[in-house]
Design a protein around this motif. Structure first.
Motif, PDB file in Angstrom:
ATOM      1  N   SER A 155       0.813  -1.216   0.000  1.00 46.81           N
ATOM      2  CA  SER A 155       0.000   0.000   0.000  1.00 46.81           C
ATOM      3  C   SER A 155       0.850   1.270   0.000  1.00 46.81           C
ATOM      4  O   SER A 155       0.362   2.343  -0.346  1.00 46.81           O
ATOM      5  CB  SER A 155      -0.945   0.012   1.205  1.00 46.81           C
ATOM      6  OG  SER A 155      -0.204   0.042   2.412  1.00 46.81           O
ATOM      7  N   LYS A 156       2.137   1.143   0.421  1.00 48.46           N
ATOM      8  CA  LYS A 156       3.015   2.319   0.484  1.00 48.46           C
ATOM      9  C   LYS A 156       4.444   1.910   0.164  1.00 48.46           C
ATOM     10  O   LYS A 156       4.799   0.731   0.213  1.00 48.46           O
ATOM     11  CB  LYS A 156       2.986   2.924   1.890  1.00 48.46           C
ATOM     12  CG  LYS A 156       1.650   3.465   2.297  1.00 48.46           C
ATOM     13  CD  LYS A 156       1.701   3.998   3.709  1.00 48.46           C
ATOM     14  CE  LYS A 156       0.306   4.446   4.118  1.00 48.46           C
ATOM     15  NZ  LYS A 156       0.240   4.782   5.525  1.00 48.46           N
ATOM     16  N   CYS A 157       5.231   2.908  -0.143  1.00 51.67           N
ATOM     17  CA  CYS A 157       6.665   2.701  -0.320  1.00 51.67           C
ATOM     18  C   CYS A 157       7.383   3.458   0.808  1.00 51.67           C
ATOM     19  O   CYS A 157       6.966   4.555   1.188  1.00 51.67           O
ATOM     20  CB  CYS A 157       7.127   3.252  -1.659  1.00 51.67           C
ATOM     21  SG  CYS A 157       6.448   2.353  -3.074  1.00 51.67           S
ATOM     22  N   TYR A 158       8.439   2.859   1.337  1.00 49.98           N
ATOM     23  CA  TYR A 158       9.182   3.524   2.404  1.00 49.98           C
ATOM     24  C   TYR A 158      10.672   3.410   2.114  1.00 49.98           C
ATOM     25  O   TYR A 158      11.115   2.577   1.331  1.00 49.98           O
ATOM     26  CB  TYR A 158       8.825   2.942   3.775  1.00 49.98           C
ATOM     27  CG  TYR A 158       9.320   1.546   4.000  1.00 49.98           C
ATOM     28  CD1 TYR A 158      10.561   1.330   4.610  1.00 49.98           C
ATOM     29  CD2 TYR A 158       8.574   0.446   3.594  1.00 49.98           C
ATOM     30  CE1 TYR A 158      11.027   0.044   4.804  1.00 49.98           C
ATOM     31  CE2 TYR A 158       9.042  -0.837   3.786  1.00 49.98           C
ATOM     32  CZ  TYR A 158      10.270  -1.035   4.390  1.00 49.98           C
ATOM     33  OH  TYR A 158      10.737  -2.302   4.572  1.00 49.98           O
ATOM     34  N   ARG A 159      11.424   4.247   2.799  1.00 48.09           N
ATOM     35  CA  ARG A 159      12.871   4.227   2.644  1.00 48.09           C
ATOM     36  C   ARG A 159      13.499   4.328   4.029  1.00 48.09           C
ATOM     37  O   ARG A 159      13.096   5.170   4.837  1.00 48.09           O
ATOM     38  CB  ARG A 159      13.318   5.393   1.781  1.00 48.09           C
ATOM     39  CG  ARG A 159      14.798   5.412   1.521  1.00 48.09           C
ATOM     40  CD  ARG A 159      15.161   6.438   0.520  1.00 48.09           C
ATOM     41  NE  ARG A 159      15.481   7.687   1.203  1.00 48.09           N
ATOM     42  CZ  ARG A 159      15.977   8.760   0.605  1.00 48.09           C
ATOM     43  NH1 ARG A 159      16.130   8.755  -0.698  1.00 48.09           N
ATOM     44  NH2 ARG A 159      16.265   9.828   1.276  1.00 48.09           N
ATOM     45  N   GLU A 160      14.421   3.475   4.284  1.00 50.93           N
ATOM     46  CA  GLU A 160      15.133   3.523   5.549  1.00 50.93           C
ATOM     47  C   GLU A 160      16.391   4.355   5.362  1.00 50.93           C
ATOM     48  O   GLU A 160      17.102   4.201   4.376  1.00 50.93           O
ATOM     49  CB  GLU A 160      15.516   2.121   6.019  1.00 50.93           C
ATOM     50  CG  GLU A 160      14.334   1.286   6.435  1.00 50.93           C
ATOM     51  CD  GLU A 160      14.763  -0.086   6.931  1.00 50.93           C
ATOM     52  OE1 GLU A 160      15.977  -0.394   6.936  1.00 50.93           O
ATOM     53  OE2 GLU A 160      13.852  -0.857   7.297  1.00 50.93           O
ATOM     54  N   THR A 161      16.590   5.223   6.276  1.00 47.68           N
ATOM     55  CA  THR A 161      17.817   6.017   6.229  1.00 47.68           C
ATOM     56  C   THR A 161      18.522   5.880   7.571  1.00 47.68           C
ATOM     57  O   THR A 161      17.871   5.756   8.625  1.00 47.68           O
ATOM     58  CB  THR A 161      17.514   7.507   5.955  1.00 47.68           C
ATOM     59  OG1 THR A 161      16.619   7.982   6.939  1.00 47.68           O
ATOM     60  CG2 THR A 161      16.945   7.720   4.595  1.00 47.68           C
ATOM     61  N   GLU A 162      19.791   5.858   7.551  1.00 41.09           N
ATOM     62  CA  GLU A 162      20.575   5.769   8.773  1.00 41.09           C
ATOM     63  C   GLU A 162      20.971   7.172   9.192  1.00 41.09           C
ATOM     64  O   GLU A 162      21.435   7.962   8.388  1.00 41.09           O
ATOM     65  CB  GLU A 162      21.804   4.907   8.575  1.00 41.09           C
ATOM     66  CG  GLU A 162      21.484   3.450   8.380  1.00 41.09           C
ATOM     67  CD  GLU A 162      22.740   2.588   8.325  1.00 41.09           C
ATOM     68  OE1 GLU A 162      23.790   3.018   8.890  1.00 41.09           O
ATOM     69  OE2 GLU A 162      22.656   1.541   7.701  1.00 41.09           O
ATOM     70  N   VAL A 163      20.743   7.417  10.449  1.00 36.46           N
ATOM     71  CA  VAL A 163      21.112   8.723  11.009  1.00 36.46           C
ATOM     72  C   VAL A 163      22.273   8.474  11.970  1.00 36.46           C
ATOM     73  O   VAL A 163      22.182   7.572  12.824  1.00 36.46           O
ATOM     74  CB  VAL A 163      19.912   9.354  11.754  1.00 36.46           C
ATOM     75  CG1 VAL A 163      20.297  10.689  12.359  1.00 36.46           C
ATOM     76  CG2 VAL A 163      18.740   9.499  10.805  1.00 36.46           C
ATOM     77  N   PRO A 164      23.327   9.214  11.825  1.00 29.45           N
ATOM     78  CA  PRO A 164      24.481   8.983  12.723  1.00 29.45           C
ATOM     79  C   PRO A 164      24.105   9.269  14.178  1.00 29.45           C
ATOM     80  O   PRO A 164      23.280  10.141  14.464  1.00 29.45           O
ATOM     81  CB  PRO A 164      25.541   9.954  12.234  1.00 29.45           C
ATOM     82  CG  PRO A 164      24.927  10.754  11.149  1.00 29.45           C
ATOM     83  CD  PRO A 164      23.551  10.250  10.891  1.00 29.45           C
ATOM     84  N   LYS A 165      24.700   8.524  15.093  1.00 28.63           N
ATOM     85  CA  LYS A 165      24.464   8.745  16.520  1.00 28.63           C
ATOM     86  C   LYS A 165      25.166  10.008  16.948  1.00 28.63           C
ATOM     87  O   LYS A 165      26.223  10.327  16.465  1.00 28.63           O
ATOM     88  CB  LYS A 165      24.994   7.554  17.334  1.00 28.63           C
ATOM     89  CG  LYS A 165      24.248   6.304  17.077  1.00 28.63           C
ATOM     90  CD  LYS A 165      24.819   5.213  17.953  1.00 28.63           C
ATOM     91  CE  LYS A 165      24.155   3.899  17.647  1.00 28.63           C
ATOM     92  NZ  LYS A 165      24.703   2.814  18.440  1.00 28.63           N
ATOM     93  N   LEU A 166      24.545  10.655  17.891  1.00 35.44           N
ATOM     94  CA  LEU A 166      25.154  11.861  18.419  1.00 35.44           C
ATOM     95  C   LEU A 166      26.022  11.571  19.589  1.00 35.44           C
ATOM     96  O   LEU A 166      25.917  10.765  20.398  1.00 35.44           O
ATOM     97  CB  LEU A 166      24.079  12.862  18.825  1.00 35.44           C
ATOM     98  CG  LEU A 166      23.232  13.369  17.661  1.00 35.44           C
ATOM     99  CD1 LEU A 166      22.118  14.244  18.205  1.00 35.44           C
ATOM    100  CD2 LEU A 166      24.082  14.138  16.680  1.00 35.44           C
TER     101      LEU A 166
END
Length: 97
Positions: A86-97
């Motif tokens: 029903s949808k498309c998604y994208r995973e993105t990695e966010v660097p840890k702070l």
């Protein structure tokens, strides 16, 4: 020589009315007057016969065939479909702070 009433003319010992009169035109109720004829149109609906064995069905005055094909789902580059597509998604990695 004999005499005739007004508007009559004596012809061979007979009084004849020589006035012209309009002809009365009549047609049966099912006909239409188109002088000098009475016209009748017999109308029947169009019978649509479709090749049912080939999957065609009548649709008004035409034959229609519904062609069903599997839907092909796709997502833009770097996107993934959800399990129900029903949808498309994208995973993105966010660097840890």
């Amino acid at each position: 020589m004999g005499n005739c009433q007004t508007n009559y003319e004596l012809r061979t010992n007979i009084c004849v009315d020589e006035r012209q009169k309009e002809v009365t035109w009549t047609c049966p109720a099912t006909h239409t007057l188109k002088k000098p004829n009475c016209e009748y149109y017999d109308e029947e609906p169009v019978i649509v016969e479709c090749p049912v064995a080939d999957g065609f069905q009548p649709n008004g005055s035409a034959c229609q065939k519904v062609i069903k094909e599997d839907v092909v789902y796709y997502c833009p580059d770097r996107y993934m479909p959800t399990n129900d597509f029903s949808k498309c998604y994208r995973e993105t990695e966010v660097p840890k702070l």
